[in-house]
Design an enzyme around this catalytic site. Structure first.
Site, PDB file in Angstrom:
ATOM      1  N   ASP A 148      17.654  10.525   0.444  1.00  0.00           N
ATOM      2  CA  ASP A 148      16.646  10.448   1.501  1.00  0.00           C
ATOM      3  C   ASP A 148      15.435  11.214   0.993  1.00  0.00           C
ATOM      4  O   ASP A 148      15.471  12.444   0.860  1.00  0.00           O
ATOM      5  CB  ASP A 148      17.191  11.078   2.784  1.00  0.00           C
ATOM      6  CG  ASP A 148      16.180  11.121   3.916  1.00  0.00           C
ATOM      7  OD1 ASP A 148      15.003  10.750   3.699  1.00  0.00           O
ATOM      8  OD2 ASP A 148      16.560  11.546   5.030  1.00  0.00           O
ATOM      9  N   TYR A 183       0.006   2.732   7.637  1.00  0.00           N
ATOM     10  CA  TYR A 183       0.242   2.360   6.249  1.00  0.00           C
ATOM     11  C   TYR A 183      -0.982   2.702   5.397  1.00  0.00           C
ATOM     12  O   TYR A 183      -0.862   3.311   4.332  1.00  0.00           O
ATOM     13  CB  TYR A 183       0.555   0.871   6.158  1.00  0.00           C
ATOM     14  CG  TYR A 183       1.086   0.429   4.814  1.00  0.00           C
ATOM     15  CD1 TYR A 183       2.318   0.884   4.350  1.00  0.00           C
ATOM     16  CD2 TYR A 183       0.362  -0.449   4.012  1.00  0.00           C
ATOM     17  CE1 TYR A 183       2.812   0.481   3.118  1.00  0.00           C
ATOM     18  CE2 TYR A 183       0.852  -0.859   2.769  1.00  0.00           C
ATOM     19  CZ  TYR A 183       2.071  -0.391   2.331  1.00  0.00           C
ATOM     20  OH  TYR A 183       2.558  -0.791   1.109  1.00  0.00           O
ATOM     21  N   THR A 229       8.414  -9.005  -1.863  1.00  0.00           N
ATOM     22  CA  THR A 229       9.585  -8.155  -1.702  1.00  0.00           C
ATOM     23  C   THR A 229       9.892  -8.043  -0.205  1.00  0.00           C
ATOM     24  O   THR A 229       9.070  -8.421   0.639  1.00  0.00           O
ATOM     25  CB  THR A 229       9.331  -6.745  -2.260  1.00  0.00           C
ATOM     26  OG1 THR A 229       8.326  -6.098  -1.467  1.00  0.00           O
ATOM     27  CG2 THR A 229       8.887  -6.793  -3.717  1.00  0.00           C
ATOM     28  N   GLN A 258     -13.539  -8.090  -4.406  1.00  0.00           N
ATOM     29  CA  GLN A 258     -14.349  -8.891  -3.492  1.00  0.00           C
ATOM     30  C   GLN A 258     -15.397  -8.051  -2.770  1.00  0.00           C
ATOM     31  O   GLN A 258     -15.188  -6.895  -2.496  1.00  0.00           O
ATOM     32  CB  GLN A 258     -13.455  -9.606  -2.468  1.00  0.00           C
ATOM     33  CG  GLN A 258     -12.459 -10.558  -3.133  1.00  0.00           C
ATOM     34  CD  GLN A 258     -11.579 -11.241  -2.125  1.00  0.00           C
ATOM     35  OE1 GLN A 258     -11.727 -12.418  -1.859  1.00  0.00           O
ATOM     36  NE2 GLN A 258     -10.664 -10.496  -1.555  1.00  0.00           N
TER      37      GLN A 258
END
Length: 260
Positions: free
Chosen positions: A66, A158, A195, A260
């Site tokens: 962990d 995230y 994934t 971009q």
């Protein structure tokens, strides 16, 4: 011909599947001994067994880990010392992809994202340094994300946690350099890679996976998702002595999305 990381001793977190499994496999194929760690111990063991069968030698080992636990990190580096006889490469790959806007993200999701994506990398770098110092030249490779460099309104936890990995990497690199250690620390920033973590970004399980993946691929200039093996190739370079003049840098493997 010897492999590009022959003699290297590597620990790869989150190695039961996806990027971690591909990275561990590529490092072993190119000559490293590898400790695969994951909270999913049986999955890591399956991957280690597959690597050993493929190379016809016992070069891969597994343990439950962990990455948010200081005790687990200490146990993992101690196992690396026993099984690998040291550590010269640390790949902090374990991570989760939890989305949400600033309004919809709960504090629990925010803390969980940081615990695994950022705290786990901090603990890993800290715990591994004594072994890395003893096995110079050494390399730390932290798996961030292109989402650590480019933001989206729906990826608050995230984006923030992967950006933390980016800056932590630079801080570790500068510290090691200031001490005169031959220990590099670089970050890898993939875009969408095919994934299991991508399934966390699906807004509805009623929409077929291939439809969601197609929409993600359409955002990438090269017009497709990345493959785990392509990211593993980048990690191999950073783990090898070929990259001894590269530290505190970010390797973008994003199909051109950041251009971009």
């Amino acid at each position: 011909m010897a492999g590009r990381v022959a003699g290297k001793k590597a620990l790869v977190t989150g190695a039961a599947q996806g990027l971690g499994a591909a990275i561990a496999r590529r490092l072993a194929e190119d000559g490293a001994t590898v400790l695969l760690t994951d909270i999913n111990e049986s999955g890591a063991a399956i991957q280690a067994d597959a690597i050993n069968a493929a190379v016809d030698s016992e070069v891969a080992f597994a343990c439950r880990h962990d990455v948010t636990s200081e005790d687990d990190w200490q146990a993992a580096v101690e196992m690396a010392a026993r099984k690998l006889h040291g550590l010269s490469v640390l790949v902090n790959n374990a991570g989760i992809g939890l989305g949400g806007t600033i309004e919809s993200t709960s504090f629990a999701v925010w803390k969980r994202s940081f615990a695994i994506n950022a705290d786990g990398v901090f603990l890993g770098c800290q715990a591994a340094l004594p072994l890395l110092k003893a096995s110079q030249p050494a390399s730390i490779v932290n798996i961030s994300s292109i989402a650590g460099l480019i933001a989206a309104g729906t990826l608050t936890p995230y984006n923030a946690s992967k950006a933390a990995v980016w800056m932590l990497t630079k801080s570790v690199a500068l510290h090691c350099a200031s001490q005169g250690w031959d220990i590099r620390c670089n970050s890898v920033h993939p875009a969408f890679v095919d994934t299991p973590i991508l399934d966390n970004f699906r807004r509805s399980t009623e929409v077929p996976r291939e439809v969601t993946m197609g929409k993600l691929a359409a955002q990438i200039p090269l017009g497709r998702l990345g493959e785990p093996e392509e990211i593993a190739a980048g990690v191999l370079y950073l783990a090898s002595d070929e990259s001894r003049f590269m530290t505190g840098a970010e390797l973008k493997l994003d199909g051109g999305i950041s251009a971009q």
